[in-house]
Scaffold this motif. Structure first.
Motif, PDB file in Angstrom:
ATOM      1  N   ASN A  51       0.801  -1.237   0.000  1.00  0.00           N
ATOM      2  CA  ASN A  51       0.000   0.000   0.000  1.00  0.00           C
ATOM      3  C   ASN A  51       0.827   1.278   0.000  1.00  0.00           C
ATOM      4  O   ASN A  51       0.380   2.298  -0.521  1.00  0.00           O
ATOM      5  CB  ASN A  51      -0.926  -0.003   1.220  1.00  0.00           C
ATOM      6  N   THR A  52       2.016   1.241   0.556  1.00  0.00           N
ATOM      7  CA  THR A  52       2.779   2.490   0.707  1.00  0.00           C
ATOM      8  C   THR A  52       2.973   3.254  -0.602  1.00  0.00           C
ATOM      9  O   THR A  52       2.880   4.485  -0.612  1.00  0.00           O
ATOM     10  CB  THR A  52       4.136   2.199   1.371  1.00  0.00           C
ATOM     11  N   ASP A  79       8.031  -7.937  -7.120  1.00  0.00           N
ATOM     12  CA  ASP A  79       7.386  -9.150  -6.635  1.00  0.00           C
ATOM     13  C   ASP A  79       5.906  -9.088  -6.960  1.00  0.00           C
ATOM     14  O   ASP A  79       5.381  -8.042  -7.373  1.00  0.00           O
ATOM     15  CB  ASP A  79       7.611  -9.373  -5.140  1.00  0.00           C
ATOM     16  N   ARG A  81       1.936 -11.201  -6.028  1.00  0.00           N
ATOM     17  CA  ARG A  81       1.199 -12.267  -5.367  1.00  0.00           C
ATOM     18  C   ARG A  81       0.699 -13.221  -6.448  1.00  0.00           C
ATOM     19  O   ARG A  81       0.422 -12.815  -7.584  1.00  0.00           O
ATOM     20  CB  ARG A  81       0.011 -11.685  -4.598  1.00  0.00           C
ATOM     21  N   ASN A  91      -0.413  -6.864  -7.158  1.00  0.00           N
ATOM     22  CA  ASN A  91       0.438  -5.667  -7.229  1.00  0.00           C
ATOM     23  C   ASN A  91       0.313  -4.989  -8.584  1.00  0.00           C
ATOM     24  O   ASN A  91       0.384  -3.760  -8.692  1.00  0.00           O
ATOM     25  CB  ASN A  91       1.906  -6.015  -6.945  1.00  0.00           C
ATOM     26  N   HIS A 154      10.833  -7.906   5.738  1.00  0.00           N
ATOM     27  CA  HIS A 154      10.883  -8.454   4.374  1.00  0.00           C
ATOM     28  C   HIS A 154      10.862  -7.309   3.368  1.00  0.00           C
ATOM     29  O   HIS A 154      10.357  -6.226   3.638  1.00  0.00           O
ATOM     30  CB  HIS A 154       9.740  -9.445   4.125  1.00  0.00           C
ATOM     31  N   ALA A 156      10.475  -6.829  -1.173  1.00  0.00           N
ATOM     32  CA  ALA A 156       9.934  -7.596  -2.302  1.00  0.00           C
ATOM     33  C   ALA A 156       9.164  -8.757  -1.672  1.00  0.00           C
ATOM     34  O   ALA A 156       8.396  -8.536  -0.733  1.00  0.00           O
ATOM     35  CB  ALA A 156      11.039  -8.036  -3.247  1.00  0.00           C
ATOM     36  N   LYS A 207       7.239   0.176  11.255  1.00  0.00           N
ATOM     37  CA  LYS A 207       8.453  -0.113  10.468  1.00  0.00           C
ATOM     38  C   LYS A 207       9.717   0.426  11.153  1.00  0.00           C
ATOM     39  O   LYS A 207      10.825   0.259  10.648  1.00  0.00           O
ATOM     40  CB  LYS A 207       8.336   0.519   9.067  1.00  0.00           C
TER      41      LYS A 207
HETATM   42  C1  6PG Z   1       4.101  -6.826  -1.406  1.00  0.00           C
HETATM   43  C2  6PG Z   1       5.245  -5.870  -1.447  1.00  0.00           C
HETATM   44  C3  6PG Z   1       5.932  -5.915  -0.136  1.00  0.00           C
HETATM   45  C4  6PG Z   1       5.636  -4.579   0.494  1.00  0.00           C
HETATM   46  C5  6PG Z   1       5.763  -4.663   1.975  1.00  0.00           C
HETATM   47  C6  6PG Z   1       5.252  -3.380   2.628  1.00  0.00           C
HETATM   48  O1  6PG Z   1       3.859  -7.524  -2.407  1.00  0.00           O
HETATM   49  O2  6PG Z   1       3.407  -6.799  -0.365  1.00  0.00           O
HETATM   50  O3  6PG Z   1       6.011  -5.834  -2.518  1.00  0.00           O
HETATM   51  O4  6PG Z   1       7.301  -6.168  -0.163  1.00  0.00           O
HETATM   52  O5  6PG Z   1       6.524  -3.598  -0.023  1.00  0.00           O
HETATM   53  O6  6PG Z   1       4.954  -5.755   2.408  1.00  0.00           O
HETATM   54  O7  6PG Z   1       3.880  -3.297   2.348  1.00  0.00           O
HETATM   55  P1  6PG Z   1       3.054  -1.974   2.777  1.00  0.00           P
HETATM   56  O8  6PG Z   1       3.599  -0.883   1.935  1.00  0.00           O
HETATM   57  O9  6PG Z   1       1.618  -2.314   2.431  1.00  0.00           O
HETATM   58  O10 6PG Z   1       3.317  -1.789   4.251  1.00  0.00           O
END
Ligand code: 6PG
Length: 247
Positions: A51-52, A79, A81, A91, A154, A156, A207
Motif C-alpha cells: 500500500n505504501t 514481486d 502475489r 500488485n 521483508h 519484495a 516499520k
Molecule cells: C508486497 C510488497 C511488499 C511490500 C511490503 C510493505 O507484495 O506486499 O512488494 O514487499 O513492499 O509488504 O507493504 P506496505 O507498503 O503495504 O506496508
C-alpha cells in the motif's frame, strides 16, 4: 566493464510524513528517468507492491505526469502475489489503477509478472526469460528499483524464512509469505543488488524497528531481509517518514 565499487552506504531521507516522502521519491524518479533516457535512450523501473507506494503512484500520474519520459520507460515488478492481475491483492492491479492507466506508457513496455501461467515455477522461469531478452542475456541492471519493507523486515517477497533470500543464481523465484496470499513471486538479491539505484519508501511506526535493522549492515538478513539490499555498484536511498525513522 562495470567497476564494482564498494556497496553504497545507505542515504537516509527523513520526511515529515508519507505525503512528503512520496513527493521526494517522485522527484528522484523524474531525475533518474530523465538522466537514463538522455544517456541510454530508455528508463527501466521496478515497482514494489503493498500500500505504501499508492500516493507515490498518484503523484507520478498527476503532478509529475509530464516530467516522466513514459514513451521510453519500461515498468517491471519486484514481486507479485500469485493471483490474477484483476484480483484485489494483485500488485499489478494496484499499479494499474493508481498509475499505469493514467499515463501514456506503451502497453508493450509494461512487464507484469505472468501469474496467468500454470504454476509459480513456470511463471518465475518465464519472467526470467523475458528479463534475459530485454537485458541481452545479462543480469538485469535496473535504472531504479523501488522497494517497500514489511514490519518483519521483508522486502519484495524475500521473507526471513524464504529460500529465495539465499538464492545466488536464479533471478526470479517463487516464495512463500507468512500472510495471505502466501504464494508469491520475487526478484532475488543478485538482481536487486545489481540495480543502478535502489529506493526504499517506508512509512509508519510499525516499520521503525526493522528500519533501524535495515540500515545496520551487520544485521543478519535471515532476521531482516531488507538489510541484505546493498547495490554493489549503485545508489541506495531510504525515504522514510518520521514515524518509521530510527529514533
Ligand atoms: C508486497 C510488497 C511488499 C511490500 C511490503 C510493505 O507484495 O506486499 O512488494 O514487499 O513492499 O509488504 O507493504 P506496505 O507498503 O503495504 O506496508
Amino acid at each position: 566493464m562495470v567497476h564494482h565499487m564498494s556497496p553504497a552506504e545507505p542515504v537516509l531521507h527523513i520526511c515529515a510524513d508519507l505525503e512528503e516522502a512520496s513527493l521526494e521519491v517522485a522527484r528522484k524518479i523524474v531525475e533518474l528517468a530523465q538522466t537514463a533516457v538522455a544517456t541510454s535512450g530508455q528508463f527501466s523501473i521496478v515497482l514494489s507492491g503493498g500500500n505504501t507506494p499508492r500516493r507515490l503512484h498518484e503523484v507520478l500520474a498527476t503532478d509529475y505526469r509530464d516530467a516522466v519520459p513514459w514513451a521510453d520507460t519500461h515498468v517491471f515488478w519486484g514481486d507479485e502475489r500469485w493471483v490474477a492481475h484483476d484480483h484485489p491483492d494483485s500488485n499489478f492491479r494496484m499499479a494499474d489503477e493508481t498509475l499505469l492507466r493514467h499515463v501514456p506508457i506503451p502497453t508493450g513496455q509494461v512487464h507484469p509478472m505472468p501469474t496467468q501461467l500454470d504454476d509459480p515455477e513456470v511463471a518465475a522461469d518465464a519472467y526470467q526469460t523475458q528479463l534475459a531478452e530485454l537485458f541481452e542475456g545479462k543480469l538485469p541492471r535496473f535504472d531504479l528499483l523501488l522497494l517497500g519493507m514489511g514490519s518483519d523486515g521483508h522486502t519484495a517477497s524475500l521473507f526471513p524464512t524464504s529460500a529465495a533470500l539465499t538464492e545466488a543464481t536464479a533471478w526470479v523465484m517463487p516464495s512463500e509469505a507468512p500472510s495471505e496470499p502466501r504464494q508469491r513471486l520475487t526478484l532475488t538479491l543478485p538482481v536487486l543488488n545489481n540495480a543502478a539505484c535502489v529506493v526504499f519508501l517506508i512509512s509508519g511506526s510499525d516499520k521503525r524497528t526493522p528500519m533501524a535493522m535495515a540500515l545496520d549492515s551487520t544485521t543478519d538478513p535471515a532476521i531482516c531481509p531488507a538489510a541484505a539490499v546493498r547495490p554493489h555498484s549503485g545508489q541506495l536511498h531510504f525515504y522514510v517518514d518520521r514515524a518509521a525513522s530510527p529514533a
